[in-house]
Design a protein around this motif. Sequence first.
Motif, short mmCIF file in Angstrom:
data_model
loop_
_atom_site.label_atom_id
_atom_site.label_comp_id
_atom_site.label_asym_id
_atom_site.label_seq_id
_atom_site.Cartn_x
_atom_site.Cartn_y
_atom_site.Cartn_z
N GLY A 135 0.86 -1.29 0.00
CA GLY A 135 0.07 0.08 -0.12
C GLY A 135 0.87 1.27 -0.06
N ARG A 136 0.25 2.37 -0.12
CA ARG A 136 1.01 3.63 -0.22
C ARG A 136 1.47 3.98 1.31
NH1 ARG A 136 -3.91 7.11 -2.79
NH2 ARG A 136 -4.84 5.79 -1.03
N ASN A 137 1.21 3.62 2.35
CA ASN A 137 1.56 4.13 3.61
C ASN A 137 2.57 2.82 4.07
OD1 ASN A 137 1.97 4.35 6.36
ND2 ASN A 137 0.08 5.61 6.32
N LEU A 138 3.88 2.99 3.93
CA LEU A 138 4.64 1.66 4.53
C LEU A 138 4.68 1.66 5.72
CD1 LEU A 138 6.77 -0.25 3.60
CD2 LEU A 138 8.45 1.62 3.95
N GLU A 139 4.53 2.69 6.68
CA GLU A 139 4.55 2.37 8.17
C GLU A 139 3.54 1.76 8.58
OE1 GLU A 139 5.01 5.44 6.69
OE2 GLU A 139 7.32 5.51 6.98
N LYS A 140 2.22 1.88 7.98
CA LYS A 140 1.00 1.35 8.29
C LYS A 140 1.25 -0.31 7.82
CE LYS A 140 -3.78 2.50 8.30
NZ LYS A 140 -4.93 3.31 7.62
N ALA A 141 1.69 -0.64 6.51
CA ALA A 141 1.80 -1.81 5.99
C ALA A 141 2.83 -2.59 7.05
CB ALA A 141 2.30 -1.81 4.75
N LYS A 142 3.74 -1.93 7.61
CA LYS A 142 4.78 -2.66 8.52
C LYS A 142 4.38 -2.77 9.85
CE LYS A 142 9.35 -1.21 6.50
NZ LYS A 142 10.62 -0.20 6.72
N TYR A 143 3.33 -1.88 10.17
CA TYR A 143 2.97 -2.16 11.45
C TYR A 143 1.83 -3.51 11.67
CZ TYR A 143 -0.11 -1.32 15.51
OH TYR A 143 -0.95 -1.26 16.84
N ILE A 144 1.04 -3.42 10.54
CA ILE A 144 -0.05 -4.61 10.43
C ILE A 144 0.80 -5.94 10.13
CG2 ILE A 144 -1.82 -5.45 9.01
CD1 ILE A 144 -2.54 -3.18 10.96
N ALA A 145 1.80 -5.91 9.57
CA ALA A 145 2.80 -6.92 9.22
C ALA A 145 3.39 -7.40 10.41
CB ALA A 145 3.79 -6.78 8.17
N GLU A 146 3.76 -6.71 11.23
CA GLU A 146 4.33 -7.00 12.63
C GLU A 146 3.15 -7.62 13.59
OE1 GLU A 146 5.77 -4.45 16.39
OE2 GLU A 146 6.91 -3.95 14.34
N GLY A 147 2.12 -7.27 13.39
CA GLY A 147 1.08 -7.55 14.26
C GLY A 147 0.72 -9.10 14.06
N LEU A 148 0.49 -9.30 12.59
CA LEU A 148 0.24 -10.66 12.07
C LEU A 148 1.41 -11.70 12.27
CD1 LEU A 148 -1.09 -9.79 8.82
CD2 LEU A 148 -2.38 -10.74 10.76
N ASN A 149 2.82 -11.23 12.25
CA ASN A 149 3.93 -12.27 12.71
C ASN A 149 3.72 -12.52 14.27
OD1 ASN A 149 5.14 -12.27 9.99
ND2 ASN A 149 6.09 -10.30 10.27
N GLN A 150 3.59 -11.34 15.26
CA GLN A 150 3.40 -11.64 16.47
C GLN A 150 2.29 -12.51 16.87
OE1 GLN A 150 3.52 -7.73 18.52
NE2 GLN A 150 5.69 -7.54 18.02
N LEU A 151 1.25 -12.10 16.09
CA LEU A 151 -0.03 -13.22 16.55
C LEU A 151 0.34 -14.59 16.22
CD1 LEU A 151 -2.86 -13.04 17.28
CD2 LEU A 151 -3.61 -12.75 14.84
N GLU A 152 0.72 -14.88 14.99
CA GLU A 152 1.14 -16.14 14.52
C GLU A 152 2.61 -16.78 15.06
OE1 GLU A 152 -1.13 -18.23 12.83
OE2 GLU A 152 -2.60 -16.70 13.34
N ASN A 153 3.24 -15.97 15.84
CA ASN A 153 4.52 -16.19 16.46
C ASN A 153 5.51 -16.41 15.06
OD1 ASN A 153 6.61 -16.42 18.11
ND2 ASN A 153 6.02 -18.36 18.80
N VAL A 195 5.51 -12.37 7.26
CA VAL A 195 4.63 -11.11 6.65
C VAL A 195 5.42 -9.84 6.77
CG1 VAL A 195 2.60 -9.78 6.79
CG2 VAL A 195 2.43 -12.35 7.69
N GLU A 196 5.48 -9.32 5.56
CA GLU A 196 6.31 -7.99 5.60
C GLU A 196 5.50 -6.67 4.75
OE1 GLU A 196 10.29 -6.85 2.76
OE2 GLU A 196 10.00 -8.97 3.74
N GLY A 197 5.62 -5.55 4.90
CA GLY A 197 4.90 -4.58 4.44
C GLY A 197 5.88 -4.06 3.44
#
Length: 95
Positions: A34-52, A56-58
Motif C-alpha cells: 500500500g501507499r503507507n509503508l509504516e501502516k503496512a509494516k505495523y500490520i505485518a508486525e502484528g500478524l507476525n506476532q499473532l502467529e509467532n 509477513v512484510e510490509g
Amino acid sequence: MTKNILIIGGYGNAGSCIAMLLLQETDARIFLGGRNLEKAKYIAEGLNQLENIQRVEGVKLNVEDPQSLKEAFCGMDIVVVASNTPEYARQIAFA
C-alpha cells in the motif's frame, strides 16, 4: 517451494483478513502492499506476532504509478487485489 504473495491493500480490512487466512492455510510469504509503508509494516508486525512467525512484510506501492507496481510485483508468485481502487484495475492487470 515457498510462494510469495503480494496483497495490494493488504493492511486494510479485507486485505488483513485475507493475509490471516493465507497464514493459516499456506506456508507462503505474505507481502502487504500500500501507499503507507509504516501502516503496512505495523500490520505485518502484528500478524507476525499473532502467529509467532516472520512470514509477513510490509511493502510500499502506489497503484497510480505503473513503475511502483512493476517493482512491487518483482519476485511475486501471486498478486491479490484487496484495495478499493477499481479505476486502476486495468493498470494493475497490465503491470
